[in-house]
Design a protein around this motif. Structure first.
Motif, PDB file in Angstrom:
ATOM      1  N   PRO A 406       4.942  14.191   4.742  1.00 43.74           N
ATOM      2  CA  PRO A 406       6.354  14.505   5.650  1.00 43.74           C
ATOM      3  C   PRO A 406       7.258  13.760   4.810  1.00 43.74           C
ATOM      4  O   PRO A 406       7.102  12.568   4.088  1.00 43.74           O
ATOM      5  CB  PRO A 406       5.904  13.986   6.773  1.00 43.74           C
ATOM      6  CG  PRO A 406       4.636  13.844   7.200  1.00 43.74           C
ATOM      7  CD  PRO A 406       3.878  13.674   5.856  1.00 43.74           C
ATOM      8  N   CYS A 407       8.507  14.115   4.720  1.00 43.55           N
ATOM      9  CA  CYS A 407       9.552  13.642   3.899  1.00 43.55           C
ATOM     10  C   CYS A 407      10.116  12.314   4.710  1.00 43.55           C
ATOM     11  O   CYS A 407      10.496  12.741   6.020  1.00 43.55           O
ATOM     12  CB  CYS A 407      10.626  14.767   3.767  1.00 43.55           C
ATOM     13  SG  CYS A 407      12.215  14.110   3.228  1.00 43.55           S
ATOM     14  N   PRO A 408      10.151  11.322   3.959  1.00 39.68           N
ATOM     15  CA  PRO A 408      10.713  10.102   4.785  1.00 39.68           C
ATOM     16  C   PRO A 408      12.289  10.252   4.913  1.00 39.68           C
ATOM     17  O   PRO A 408      12.680   9.468   6.090  1.00 39.68           O
ATOM     18  CB  PRO A 408      10.287   9.181   3.752  1.00 39.68           C
ATOM     19  CG  PRO A 408      10.199   9.576   2.402  1.00 39.68           C
ATOM     20  CD  PRO A 408       9.892  11.071   2.692  1.00 39.68           C
ATOM     21  N   THR A 409      12.886  11.178   4.075  1.00 41.28           N
ATOM     22  CA  THR A 409      14.404  11.319   4.502  1.00 41.28           C
ATOM     23  C   THR A 409      14.563  12.009   5.812  1.00 41.28           C
ATOM     24  O   THR A 409      15.385  11.565   6.327  1.00 41.28           O
ATOM     25  CB  THR A 409      15.180  11.851   3.309  1.00 41.28           C
ATOM     26  OG1 THR A 409      14.932  11.046   2.108  1.00 41.28           O
ATOM     27  CG2 THR A 409      16.327  12.189   3.453  1.00 41.28           C
ATOM     28  N   CYS A 410      14.163  13.071   5.999  1.00 37.29           N
ATOM     29  CA  CYS A 410      14.313  14.123   7.183  1.00 37.29           C
ATOM     30  C   CYS A 410      13.359  13.922   8.070  1.00 37.29           C
ATOM     31  O   CYS A 410      13.373  14.785   9.146  1.00 37.29           O
ATOM     32  CB  CYS A 410      14.382  15.424   6.634  1.00 37.29           C
ATOM     33  SG  CYS A 410      12.958  16.368   6.096  1.00 37.29           S
ATOM     34  N   GLU A 411      12.385  13.040   7.821  1.00 32.56           N
ATOM     35  CA  GLU A 411      11.137  12.957   8.976  1.00 32.56           C
ATOM     36  C   GLU A 411      10.522  14.263   9.253  1.00 32.56           C
ATOM     37  O   GLU A 411      10.310  14.600  10.286  1.00 32.56           O
ATOM     38  CB  GLU A 411      11.815  12.218  10.040  1.00 32.56           C
ATOM     39  CG  GLU A 411      12.276  10.963   9.849  1.00 32.56           C
ATOM     40  CD  GLU A 411      12.821  10.110  11.030  1.00 32.56           C
ATOM     41  OE1 GLU A 411      12.917  10.737  11.967  1.00 32.56           O
ATOM     42  OE2 GLU A 411      12.929   8.828  11.000  1.00 32.56           O
ATOM     43  N   LYS A 417      21.249  15.626   8.681  1.00 33.36           N
ATOM     44  CA  LYS A 417      22.635  15.915   9.283  1.00 33.36           C
ATOM     45  C   LYS A 417      23.552  15.637   8.052  1.00 33.36           C
ATOM     46  O   LYS A 417      23.471  15.088   6.985  1.00 33.36           O
ATOM     47  CB  LYS A 417      22.973  14.809  10.188  1.00 33.36           C
ATOM     48  CG  LYS A 417      22.090  14.646  11.563  1.00 33.36           C
ATOM     49  CD  LYS A 417      22.663  13.584  12.389  1.00 33.36           C
ATOM     50  CE  LYS A 417      22.036  13.887  13.764  1.00 33.36           C
ATOM     51  NZ  LYS A 417      22.583  12.578  14.624  1.00 33.36           N
ATOM     52  N   THR A 418      24.626  16.471   8.358  1.00 31.68           N
ATOM     53  CA  THR A 418      25.766  16.401   7.347  1.00 31.68           C
ATOM     54  C   THR A 418      26.533  15.154   7.208  1.00 31.68           C
ATOM     55  O   THR A 418      26.362  14.463   8.278  1.00 31.68           O
ATOM     56  CB  THR A 418      26.869  17.581   7.555  1.00 31.68           C
ATOM     57  OG1 THR A 418      27.521  17.458   8.805  1.00 31.68           O
ATOM     58  CG2 THR A 418      26.195  18.903   7.534  1.00 31.68           C
ATOM     59  N   ALA A 419      27.058  14.905   6.182  1.00 29.80           N
ATOM     60  CA  ALA A 419      28.030  13.427   6.058  1.00 29.80           C
ATOM     61  C   ALA A 419      28.970  13.621   7.066  1.00 29.80           C
ATOM     62  O   ALA A 419      29.409  12.371   8.035  1.00 29.80           O
ATOM     63  CB  ALA A 419      28.509  13.407   4.669  1.00 29.80           C
ATOM     64  N   SER A 482      17.947   7.456   3.183  1.00 33.25           N
ATOM     65  CA  SER A 482      18.214   8.481   4.020  1.00 33.25           C
ATOM     66  C   SER A 482      19.802   8.734   4.223  1.00 33.25           C
ATOM     67  O   SER A 482      20.416   7.715   4.612  1.00 33.25           O
ATOM     68  CB  SER A 482      17.573   8.475   5.362  1.00 33.25           C
ATOM     69  OG  SER A 482      18.094   9.382   6.362  1.00 33.25           O
ATOM     70  N   PRO A 483      20.301   9.901   4.110  1.00 34.41           N
ATOM     71  CA  PRO A 483      21.708  10.183   4.119  1.00 34.41           C
ATOM     72  C   PRO A 483      21.981   9.999   5.658  1.00 34.41           C
ATOM     73  O   PRO A 483      23.158   9.745   5.955  1.00 34.41           O
ATOM     74  CB  PRO A 483      21.892  11.601   3.686  1.00 34.41           C
ATOM     75  CG  PRO A 483      20.564  12.249   3.666  1.00 34.41           C
ATOM     76  CD  PRO A 483      19.723  11.218   3.424  1.00 34.41           C
ATOM     77  N   GLU A 484      21.306   9.772   6.364  1.00 39.78           N
ATOM     78  CA  GLU A 484      21.493   9.684   8.179  1.00 39.78           C
ATOM     79  C   GLU A 484      21.428   8.214   8.662  1.00 39.78           C
ATOM     80  O   GLU A 484      22.030   7.974   9.307  1.00 39.78           O
ATOM     81  CB  GLU A 484      20.411  10.628   9.022  1.00 39.78           C
ATOM     82  CG  GLU A 484      20.388  12.018   8.738  1.00 39.78           C
ATOM     83  CD  GLU A 484      19.583  12.594   9.532  1.00 39.78           C
ATOM     84  OE1 GLU A 484      18.957  12.051  10.416  1.00 39.78           O
ATOM     85  OE2 GLU A 484      19.415  13.902   9.365  1.00 39.78           O
ATOM     86  N   ALA A 485      21.150   7.345   7.651  1.00 37.64           N
ATOM     87  CA  ALA A 485      20.834   6.007   7.950  1.00 37.64           C
ATOM     88  C   ALA A 485      22.140   5.131   7.837  1.00 37.64           C
ATOM     89  O   ALA A 485      23.175   5.498   6.881  1.00 37.64           O
ATOM     90  CB  ALA A 485      19.833   5.443   7.068  1.00 37.64           C
TER      91      ALA A 485
END
Length: 491
Positions: A406-411, A417-419, A482-485
């Motif tokens: 599983p991708c650790p970025t998008c779980e 999510k978008t910026a 992750s771009p969401e973090a």
């Protein structure tokens, strides 16, 4: 006709089945991931536990194996008619006794392997039961009439030329339903030779010795994959080639003449760009030659296949374009199921067809393409919603589960999510914390794309929030993985 290519390294074996110049099947086995289930050992009874009706068996591993009375079958003793143990374990085994046992469950955590004295050896079409004498038929094989026909054929095949029948029973596996007498006879001979070799080793080997390990992928090529359509089996390892020759001469003599050692300068998988095929088999999108494409999504519960026309516009009317795309998709779907080894429930969303004869033709072509699959498949046809439901038996891990995680970025969501969405999450969180705490300043630590948006397009909203809570808000860009973090620090 088909070719089989074997790429071997000490850590991994990869096998590709090539038909008409294209990869049709892929098999991968890693040395460190092979379990113990199926292994047969010369065991020694280390301790008998009457209170638990079990015993610990030393099979040469770090932890003793566990043997329950329900898994003990010696000299005809075992379960009674109602399934309960007919004889207590202290009357069946004793400390220091040597037993031939087979692992039926791998060690887990601090628990040792679970073993049984009821040995079974799987072949290509049959399972051999050395301590049993009956002929069994898989419950999934057709009608009662067909089952009786298969049982009658087996009763003839298991006899020796002098009319006697050696000890040992057989169970016909599901894929034996359409087997010829010659194929069944080959499997019977292979399994009897295998058991004879195990018994011979058992007489000589000390307790704790491994007597039999389920065949490696390389050996299963000769036993399971080679057939009358196979014209060549090429392996790129001299050591494995010689080992396969020795194995084949004893157990699968008809396959030996097809075996050769590949000595070319190019890696063997480069001959058919197989590594590129593997990469494509891990992607969601599969392009069709006409310009259409498939979208394949594998979930825990089922796999979905969506057929799209894409850039294919056809030369006649729109109905014909849809029909031709769906027909082309059937071949690609059947191939992708094999390549990816997708099992369980599979839902296919063909492009909607208004004509019933088109639906019938597509369904017939799909069944035709799936008929080449070695794995058992059931196709239920079109539902009221225009979807095709089918099942494919799970035989091993899918290609994606074996090669990916599983991708650790998008779980494992398949999206992030978008910026802008993250910016609004941050603004809401600052407002929430401002009601509970009274710091001098709020500092936002987030991905560079998020910080850039807060400084540019969302600058007015950030400034308005700062005025509303009466506190300064500073920004710090850091690669977060992750771009969401993000983190909000109270200063």
């Amino acid at each position: 006709m088909q070719d089989i290519l074997i790429n071997w390294t000490p850590q991994e074996t990869r096998v590709a089945v090539i038909e008409n110049g294209a990869v049709q099947d892929l098999y991968i086995e890693r040395a460190l991931e092979r379990g113990l289930v199926g292994n047969i050992y010369a065991g020694r009874v280390a301790r008998v536990l009457p209170g638990m009706q079990s015993a610990f068996i030393d099979i040469g591993l770090e932890r003793a194996a566990f043997l329950h009375v329900a898994d003990v079958i010696l000299n005809g003793n075992g379960r009674s008619d109602n399934g309960a143990p007919a004889v207590p374990i202290e009357r069946l085994v004793f400390e220091g006794q040597t037993l031939t046992v087979q692992v039926i469950k791998d060690p887990i955590g601090s628990k040792g392997a679970r073993v049984s004295t009821q040995v079974s050896i799987a072949g290509r079409l049959l399972v051999f039961l050395p301590h049993d004498n009956h002929i069994g038929i898989s419950q999934k094989i057709g009608s009662q009439e067909l089952r009786e026909q298969l049982r009658a054929r087996m009763n003839q095949l298991v006899q020796l030329p002098d009319g006697t029948t050696p000890a040992g029973g057989f169970i016909l596996r599901t894929n034996a339903e359409d087997a010829t007498d010659a194929e069944l006879a080959d499997d019977i001979a292979y399994l009897r030779k295998t058991w004879a070799a195990i018994r011979e080793r058992g007489f000589k080997a000390p307790p704790g010795s491994l007597l039999y390990q389920d065949l490696s992928l390389v050996e299963r090529v000769l036993r399971d994959l080679s057939n009358d359509l196979t014209q060549a089996i090429r392996v790129d390892s001299r050591i494995q080639y010689e080992a396969l020759l020795a194995f084949g001469e004893v157990f699968t003599p008809r396959a030996v003449k097809k075996l050769s050692h590949y000595e070319g300068e190019r890696p063997i998988f480069d001959l058919y760009n197989i590594d590129d095929e593997i990469a494509r088999a891990l992607a969601r999108r599969v392009d069709l030659k006409s310009g259409g494409y498939l979208i394949i999504d594998q979930t825990e519960a089922l796999t979905t296949v969506d057929v799209n026309t894409g850039g294919f516009v056809g030369t006649r009317n729109f109905d014909d374009t849809i029909f031709k795309t769906n027909l082309e998709a059937t071949q690609a779907i059947a191939r992708q199921l094999r390549l990816r080894n997708l099992g369980g429930i599979i839902i296919i969303d063909f492009i909607d067809m208004s004509r019933e004869e088109h639906q019938a033709a597509v369904l017939a072509e799909l069944r035709k393409q799936l008929a080449r699959d070695r794995t058992r498949i059931t196709v239920s046809g079109f539902t009221n919603l225009g979807l095709v439901e089918m099942t494919r038996k799970r035989t091993r891990e899918s290609l994606a589960h074996m090669l990916c995680e599983p991708c650790p970025t998008c779980e494992a969501k398949g999206q992030v999510k978008t910026a802008r969405s993250v910016c609004y999450d941050i603004l809401r969180e600052i407002l929430r914390e401002a009601r509970q705490f009274n710091p001098k300043e709020f500092r936002i630590i987030a991905a560079p794309a998020v910080v850039e948006m807060l400084l540019d397009e969302e600058n007015q909203h950030l400034a308005g929030l700062s005025d509303f809570i009466g506190k300064p808000i500073s920004l710090q860009a850091e690669p977060t993985g992750s771009p969401e973090a993000y983190d909000i620090v109270l200063l």
